[in-house]
Design a protein around this motif. Structure first.
Motif, PDB file in Angstrom:
ATOM      1  N   LYS A   3       5.574   0.744  -2.473  1.00 14.78           N
ATOM      2  CA  LYS A   3       5.124   1.648  -1.408  1.00 14.78           C
ATOM      3  C   LYS A   3       6.223   1.885  -0.382  1.00 14.78           C
TER       4      LYS A   3
ATOM      5  N   THR B 134       1.200   8.108  -3.415  1.00 19.79           N
ATOM      6  CA  THR B 134       0.733   7.634  -2.117  1.00 19.79           C
ATOM      7  C   THR B 134       0.780   8.811  -1.149  1.00 19.79           C
ATOM      8  N   ASP B 135       0.399   8.555   0.101  1.00 19.50           N
ATOM      9  CA  ASP B 135       0.473   9.616   1.111  1.00 19.50           C
ATOM     10  C   ASP B 135       1.914  10.025   1.388  1.00 19.50           C
TER      11      ASP B 135
ATOM     12  N   THR C 131       5.622  10.248  -4.298  1.00 20.85           N
ATOM     13  CA  THR C 131       5.133  10.180  -5.673  1.00 20.85           C
ATOM     14  C   THR C 131       6.242   9.636  -6.556  1.00 20.85           C
TER      15      THR C 131
ATOM     16  N   VAL D 100      -5.303   0.395  -5.501  1.00 19.67           N
ATOM     17  CA  VAL D 100      -5.053   1.645  -6.223  1.00 19.67           C
ATOM     18  C   VAL D 100      -6.306   2.136  -6.921  1.00 19.67           C
TER      19      VAL D 100
ATOM     20  N   HIS E 258      -6.838   5.199  -1.670  1.00 15.01           N
ATOM     21  CA  HIS E 258      -6.066   6.404  -1.348  1.00 15.01           C
ATOM     22  C   HIS E 258      -4.890   6.576  -2.295  1.00 15.01           C
ATOM     23  N   ASP E 259      -4.287   5.481  -2.713  1.00 13.30           N
ATOM     24  CA  ASP E 259      -3.145   5.534  -3.630  1.00 13.30           C
ATOM     25  C   ASP E 259      -3.666   5.567  -5.067  1.00 13.30           C
TER      26      ASP E 259
END
Length: 195
Positions: free
Chosen positions: A194, A144-145, A148, A52, A109-110
């Motif tokens: 996740k 995350t992608d 949320t 993260v 990315h997260d």
């Protein structure tokens, strides 16, 4: 009679100076130390494989920690933090995440964003006693992608005492309340999920 008057005068001056020294020595400090220490790593479940980016924002409206309102006075005694609040909280969160085998890096990315909404102690000083309420609110967003997750963590404590506000006790209350909120955030398995 004249010697007695001179002795009384000296005694009065010495007594006055001692009283002034006593009053100045009990004056409340203008800063307190914030020392966040959430649960130890032994109490946290490992979360390997999570990376993260950690962002901590201080969104408080007032940037002092303790406000003391004395009956009959309009002016507040404001006591600030001796250390940087945002950096102290960020360091505590980072250390706790890393203790769970979570990698914290700016290139992740997260993103876990923690916002400091409230971190305060408001004390009401009466003639012979005081009451104080400590309030801590943090808002955490894990993005995350795919989704949320937004969670808010709040705790408050109330304490009372005799005579004037004990600033060191209020500092302890702030730290304990902050630790309770940080522990809730860091042990919330749904926050960093996740799935």
């Amino acid at each position: 009679m004249h010697a007695w008057f001179q002795a009384f005068k000296r005694l009065s001056i010495i007594t006055g100076l001692l009283l002034l020294a006593a009053c100045s020595s009990t004056h409340a400090p203008k800063q307190v130390y914030l020392d966040p220490q959430p649960v130890s790593s032994g109490n946290l479940q490992p979360a390997s494989g999570i990376t993260v980016k950690l962002v901590v924002n201080d969104l408080r409206k007032q940037h002092f920690l303790i406000a003391i309102h004395k009956d009959g006075e309009e002016k507040l005694d404001l006591i600030a933090s001796a250390n940087n609040v945002r950096q102290s909280i960020e360091k505590a969160i980072r250390q706790s995440l890393e203790a769970r085998n979570i990698t914290v890096t700016d290139s992740a990315h997260d993103t876990l964003t923690v916002e400091i909404i409230d971190l305060s102690c408001n004390a009401q000083q009466h003639m012979a006693d005081y009451s104080a309420i400590t309030q801590v609110t943090l808002k955490a967003t894990f993005k995350t992608d795919r989704r949320t997750i937004v969670r808010q963590y709040t705790a408050s404590r109330r304490n009372t005492g005799s005579f004037s506000v004990d600033v060191s006790q209020q500092q302890n209350q702030l730290n304990q309340t902050l630790n309770a909120v940080l522990t809730g955030l860091l042990t919330d398995n749904r926050l960093l999920s996740k799935d």
